[in-house]
Scaffold this motif. Structure first.
Motif: not given
Length: 410
Positions: A23-30, A287-290, A310-315, A388-396
């Motif tokens: 997960l950290n590797i993916i975040s770093i590459f992102s 985010l999906t792996i998270l 609140s869960i949506v907001k966090i992710f 913002i767009i790509v963060s919505i789906f995993p959060a939902i």
């Protein structure tokens, strides 16, 4: 609003842990991907803007801003006293031009000759700025001022003689022969554009008219404006004054070049934006792996009464913070590289002995760069919007997790 609990959990998920591993590797590459995408986009846009501005400055500094060319009758010189014309212009110069062939030893090439009186020649920007070698006040009969590039090609210097052939013929007993005259080089100018320096030369106006058999009625009016950037507005005003003459500007003469530059800049923006989009999609994976790794945490949060929003907001915040910080870091990198792009070019050229910005191709001797705050703002806005767009789906997806199943399988 974001509650203290949401902030605390968001910051905890952003911290790197050994157990997160992949997960950290993916975040770093992102982060790296978005940063590099933004930085490269800013650098390319800055170089394109700088190239366009530098090219405009060179063209405007060497050519007339607006030219008035007569059709059948000569230009009415009384119109030069027009108040509207005086308000927008700083210099009014009569000139003429023609195409000839320069002959030197075993080298011949086409050449555009521009004719000016000795007084008007001193008014040209290339002369006033001192960008020439030799004497600028000696553009008299059979004197010529050639460009730096042409002097290199012909191996000529100030004081040398050069033969020029006119397309106008002279009648002799054996028929019509091209007119040929010898000129003495009085000065060598440097316009900053290799294309101009290699193909344009200045001679005395009366000498040019005799050389090409022109009439005084054929003379053009060159208008140099106070504000050459407002070219279309100025051109329209001049056209109203000279209604029976052909009026054209520096923008008209180079319209295809600047249209091509505009298209190229827009295409580069679209292509390089794909780097940001591809990097942003890594945020979805991360985010999906998270969400998968934090299934038990989400279930516990829901069981103690934390609401779905609140869960949506966090992710959602986790993804947005990664994208926003990466964008800001990319802006920093892009601006720094844009400021020192010429130093970097010189370093790479000297280190690897390669030419990264050849003058004969790009017309300019140095790599220009112009940082445009509007471009940076648009790039930043696009990058953050994609994030913002790509963060919505995993959060939902995280908010829809069933706490019973989450605790059962953990």
């Amino acid at each position: 609003m974001i509650s203290a609990l949401e902030k605390e959990i968001t910051l905890r998920y952003l911290k790197t842990r050994k157990k997160d591993g992949f997960l950290n590797i993916i975040s770093i590459f992102s982060f790296i991907g978005i940063s590099l995408g933004v930085a490269v986009l800013i650098i390319v846009m800055s170089v394109m803007n700088g190239f366009r501005s530098e090219l405009i400055n060179k063209i405007v500094g060497f050519n007339a801003h607006v030219t008035v060319k007569p059709y059948e009758t000569s230009i009415n010189l009384e119109k030069l006293n027009s108040e509207n014309l005086k308000l927008i212009s700083k210099e009014l110069i009569l000139s003429n031009s023609g195409e000839a062939i320069v002959i030197s030893k075993n080298y011949t090439k086409g050449l555009i000759l521009r004719g000016y009186s000795r007084e008007n020649f001193l008014k040209l920007d290339v002369v006033k700025k001192g960008n020439l070698i030799g004497k600028s006040n000696q553009l008299t009969k059979n004197s010529i001022s050639i460009g730096k590039e042409l002097s290199f090609n012909l191996d000529l210097s100030v004081g040398d003689k050069v033969s020029i052939m006119s397309p106008v013929g002279i009648e002799t007993i054996i028929g019509s022969l091209p007119r040929q005259e010898t000129f003495i080089i009085r000065s060598i100018f440097d316009s900053g554009l290799a294309d101009f320096d290699a193909n344009i030369a200045f001679i005395n106006l009366e000498t040019l008219e005799n050389f090409f058999s022109f009439k005084k009625e054929d003379r053009n009016l060159e208008i140099y404006l106070n504000k050459p950037s407002n070219i279309e507005e100025a051109k329209n005003k001049i056209q109203e004054i000279f209604k029976n003459e052909f009026v054209y500007s520096w923008a008209d003469m180079n319209s295809s070049l600047f249209s091509a530059l505009k298209v190229e800049r827009n295409v580069m923006f679209i292509i390089l934006s794909l780097i940001i989009i591809v990097a942003a999609f890594n945020i979805i994976s991360g985010l999906t792996i998270l969400v998968k790794n934090k299934t038990r945490d989400i279930a516990i949060l829901k069981s103690i009464g934390v609401m779905n929003k609140s869960i949506v907001k966090i992710f959602f915040l986790v993804g947005v913070i990664i994208g926003t910080t990466a964008t800001l870091f990319g802006i920093f990198l892009g601006v720094i590289f844009s400021l020192y792009i010429e130093n970097l070019r010189e370093f790479l050229s000297n280190t690897f002995n390669i030419s990264l910005f050849p003058e004969e191709i790009y017309f300019l001797s140095t790599m220009p760069s112009e940082i445009n705050p509007t471009s940076i703002f648009i790039i930043s806005l696009c990058s953050i919007f994609i994030t913002i767009i790509v963060s919505i789906f995993p959060a939902i997806k995280a908010s829809k997790l069933d706490p019973v199943k989450g605790l059962k399988y953990e």
